[in-house]
Design a protein around this motif. Structure first.
Motif, PDB file in Angstrom:
ATOM      1  N   GLY A 152      -3.440  20.330 -93.398  1.00 50.21           N
ATOM      2  CA  GLY A 152      -3.295  21.755 -93.068  1.00 50.21           C
ATOM      3  C   GLY A 152      -2.713  21.965 -91.696  1.00 50.21           C
ATOM      4  N   ASN A 204      -9.315  18.658-102.555  1.00 48.44           N
ATOM      5  CA  ASN A 204     -10.516  18.118-101.934  1.00 48.44           C
ATOM      6  C   ASN A 204     -11.659  18.073-102.948  1.00 48.44           C
ATOM      7  OD1 ASN A 204      -9.376  17.659 -99.472  1.00 48.44           O
ATOM      8  ND2 ASN A 204      -9.918  19.656 -98.632  1.00 48.44           N
ATOM      9  N   ASN A 236     -15.136  24.047 -86.603  1.00 53.22           N
ATOM     10  CA  ASN A 236     -14.899  23.408 -85.303  1.00 53.22           C
ATOM     11  C   ASN A 236     -14.680  24.458 -84.204  1.00 53.22           C
ATOM     12  OD1 ASN A 236     -12.450  24.347 -86.110  1.00 53.22           O
ATOM     13  ND2 ASN A 236     -11.529  22.337 -86.453  1.00 53.22           N
ATOM     14  N   VAL A 240      -8.412  29.578 -84.917  1.00 52.07           N
ATOM     15  CA  VAL A 240      -7.989  29.839 -86.302  1.00 52.07           C
ATOM     16  C   VAL A 240      -9.183  30.207 -87.202  1.00 52.07           C
ATOM     17  CG1 VAL A 240      -8.120  27.421 -87.100  1.00 52.07           C
ATOM     18  CG2 VAL A 240      -6.433  28.938 -88.129  1.00 52.07           C
ATOM     19  N   GLU A 312      -6.612  28.826 -93.905  1.00 49.89           N
ATOM     20  CA  GLU A 312      -7.274  27.605 -94.401  1.00 49.89           C
ATOM     21  C   GLU A 312      -6.378  27.051 -95.493  1.00 49.89           C
ATOM     22  OE1 GLU A 312      -9.947  25.978 -93.452  1.00 49.89           O
ATOM     23  OE2 GLU A 312     -10.862  27.483 -92.161  1.00 49.89           O
ATOM     24  N   SER A 313      -6.027  25.794 -95.376  1.00 48.49           N
ATOM     25  CA  SER A 313      -5.194  25.220 -96.433  1.00 48.49           C
ATOM     26  C   SER A 313      -6.008  24.921 -97.670  1.00 48.49           C
ATOM     27  CB  SER A 313      -4.546  23.937 -95.946  1.00 48.49           C
ATOM     28  OG  SER A 313      -3.724  24.261 -94.876  1.00 48.49           O
ATOM     29  N   PHE A 314      -7.277  24.728 -97.490  1.00 46.12           N
ATOM     30  CA  PHE A 314      -8.177  24.528 -98.632  1.00 46.12           C
ATOM     31  C   PHE A 314      -9.497  25.277 -98.395  1.00 46.12           C
ATOM     32  CE2 PHE A 314     -11.504  22.431-101.032  1.00 46.12           C
ATOM     33  CZ  PHE A 314     -10.931  22.296-102.273  1.00 46.12           C
ATOM     34  N   LEU A 316     -12.681  23.415 -97.156  1.00 44.53           N
ATOM     35  CA  LEU A 316     -13.677  22.477 -97.670  1.00 44.53           C
ATOM     36  C   LEU A 316     -15.106  23.017 -97.547  1.00 44.53           C
ATOM     37  CD1 LEU A 316     -14.284  19.601 -98.755  1.00 44.53           C
ATOM     38  CD2 LEU A 316     -14.431  18.849 -96.379  1.00 44.53           C
TER      39      LEU A 316
HETATM   40  O1  GMT Z   1      -9.552  23.426 -89.698  1.00 45.78           O
HETATM   41  C1  GMT Z   1     -10.331  22.484 -89.741  1.00 45.78           C
HETATM   42  O2  GMT Z   1     -11.508  22.562 -90.074  1.00 45.78           O
HETATM   43  C2  GMT Z   1      -9.843  21.163 -89.346  1.00 45.78           C
HETATM   44  C3  GMT Z   1      -8.785  20.692 -90.271  1.00 45.78           C
HETATM   45  C4  GMT Z   1      -8.723  19.184 -90.227  1.00 45.78           C
HETATM   46  O3  GMT Z   1      -7.636  18.711 -90.461  1.00 45.78           O
HETATM   47  O4  GMT Z   1      -9.683  18.488 -90.008  1.00 45.78           O
HETATM   48  O5  GMT Z   1      -9.064  21.186 -91.591  1.00 45.78           O
HETATM   49  C5  GMT Z   1      -8.029  21.192 -92.540  1.00 45.78           C
HETATM   50  O6  GMT Z   1      -8.368  20.200 -93.498  1.00 45.78           O
HETATM   51  C6  GMT Z   1      -9.528  20.495 -94.291  1.00 45.78           C
HETATM   52  C7  GMT Z   1      -9.792  19.311 -95.215  1.00 45.78           C
HETATM   53  O7  GMT Z   1      -8.732  19.036 -96.059  1.00 45.78           O
HETATM   54  C8  GMT Z   1      -9.291  21.789 -95.072  1.00 45.78           C
HETATM   55  O8  GMT Z   1     -10.424  22.086 -95.861  1.00 45.78           O
HETATM   56  C9  GMT Z   1      -9.068  22.925 -94.076  1.00 45.78           C
HETATM   57  O9  GMT Z   1      -8.782  24.110 -94.800  1.00 45.78           O
HETATM   58  C10 GMT Z   1      -7.886  22.597 -93.159  1.00 45.78           C
HETATM   59  N1  GMT Z   1      -7.821  23.605 -92.088  1.00 45.78           N
HETATM   60  C11 GMT Z   1      -6.840  24.494 -91.996  1.00 45.78           C
HETATM   61  O10 GMT Z   1      -5.912  24.557 -92.780  1.00 45.78           O
HETATM   62  C12 GMT Z   1      -6.956  25.449 -90.864  1.00 45.78           C
END
Ligand code: GMT
Length: 406
Positions: A152, A204, A236, A240, A312-314, A316
């Protein structure tokens, strides 16, 4: 091409395919690199390694610290620390180079079949360096394929930064395999970077045995002695995540229902959120719990998860909530609508629309049968679509494809 040459080429490729199949129909020896601290990508990578090891694969974590959810005593799990030595000349210690050296060393010693890196920058570039080091030194060694999983922010924030754009594009184009954790992120990567290689969407997953509902909400009283219903936010605490919105939502909700908010995690927005809670007079109704290793113990205590993120790309944490029977009230952004069906197993509102999000939370807290219905559907959907047995075989088969191709 002559007929004989054609037949011989056909035989050769059939033989190669057969050999690849024989070698990789069984267990894979995989190296995994991720950010081992708190954050979705590190959690996914760690859980993936644990699931693969449980299925008989050998898993080598190559990271600068032991990933938080990893017990190094687990069978078939190996941990290789990357040491980044400093030198007065280095204003910025070259972590990427130390990582590449360690990857090459581990790959050679343990004869890895594949390197799977999570988060493009700098992990996939380090992996490519390791790949080239091995190719230069080895005689007769198979080429070490690299798979990069995009999570993401490696694409939507870091990747689009002018300093990292060209190298992120390069890392995607030159990886032997690319996966993305949502259809949204796949589309976004293609649009932004104009890359032509196939990006496999592998969503995921959540360990549905570890993350499960607790209808009794055992231990919730510790956080809400007055038996207020609990809201939870886990992140975290980066901008965002719109962490301050959680405090504002709580203030609105408390106009009609007694509720207490658990804030789990840490980061740059924690101080401002604590300040806002005091300013708005709700500091007694918010517990800032900091970073927690066992989110699965806290999550089931709550009724509603707040995920007011800008992107959020997903998401989790929303999946973890659903698995625990906690209803997510989230924003309609990025890959979240692929996970949450609005009005069925959660709610989706516009980012920044406090009134709408607070309205949904209030309705869920006031109407037990609505909450019960949505929580049950969420748990059902999480278990049906996102348990490890649905997702891990997709990684296993992708590993085999990429290894065979390489
Ligand atoms: O935003 C976060 O929590 C951190 C980030 C990361 O790379 O650790 O999260 C991204 O990866 C997660 C696991 O695949 C996704 O669930 C989150 O949606 C993604 N965060 C964003 O896109 C902002």
């Amino acid at each position: 091409m002559g007929k004989r040459a054609g037949v011989s080429r056909l035989f050769q490729s059939w033989f190669q395919a057969l050999r690849a199949d024989q070698c990789y129909a069984g267990e894979v020896n995989v190296g995994i690199t991720c950010y081992p601290t708190y954050g979705g990508s590190g959690i996914v990578a760690t859980e993936l390694g644990l699931e693969l090891a449980a299925r008989g694969h050998e898993v080598h974590f190559i990271t600068y610290a032991n990933p938080i959810r990893l017990d190094p005593g687990t069978p078939r799990i190996h941990y290789h620390e990357v040491e980044v030595s400093n030198y007065p000349l280095f204003l910025y210690p070259p972590y990427c180079l130390a990582l590449a050296s360690r990857m090459a060393e581990v790959a050679e010693t343990y004869e890895l079949d594949v390197l799977h890196v999570h988060y493009a920058i700098p992990h996939s570039i380090a992996a490519m360096l390791a790949q080239q080091m091995l190719a230069a030194g080895a005689s007769g060694r198979r080429r070490l394929p690299i798979i990069t999983t995009l999570h993401g922010t490696d694409i939507t924030l870091v990747g689009v930064d002018r300093s990292y754009f060209p190298i992120t594009k390069f890392s995607i184009e030159k990886s032997d395999g690319i996966t993305s954790i949502s259809e949204y992120l796949r589309r976004e990567t293609v649009n932004v970077f104009g890359v032509a290689n196939e990006i496999r969407v592998i969503k995921n997953f959540v360990n549905c045995e570890l993350y499960h509902p607790d209808n009794e909400k055992t231990g919730a009283a510790q956080y809400s002695p007055g038996r207020e219903k609990l809201l939870i936010h886990v992140s975290n605490f980066r901008p965002v995540k719109r962490v301050l919105d959680c405090i504002r939502i709580l203030v609105e909700v408390r106009q009609s229902v007694a509720a207490h908010l658990l804030m789990v995690g840490d980061g740059p927005e924690r101080g401002p959120a604590e300040h806002l809670a005091r300013e708005l007079g709700v500091e007694r109704h918010v517990s800032f719990l900091g970073k927690r290793n066992h989110v699965e113990r806290l999550m089931p205590l709550a009724h509603v998860l707040l995920m007011p993120s800008t992107l959020e790309s997903f998401g989790l944490v929303a999946l973890e909530a659903m698995a625990c029977g906690v209803v997510p009230v989230a924003t309609k952004v990025g890959g979240v609508p692929e996970l949450i069906t609005d009005g069925e197993d959660g709610y989706l509102e516009a980012p920044g629309d406090i009134e709408a999000q607070a309205g949904r939370v209030t309705a869920l807290l006031e109407d037990d049968s609505l909450h019960y219905r949505m929580a049950k559907t969420g748990r059902w959907n999480a278990a049906e679509r996102y348990c490890p047995d649905k997702i891990i075989p997709q990684y296993e088969s992708y590993y085999r494809d990429v290894i065979a191709r390489s």
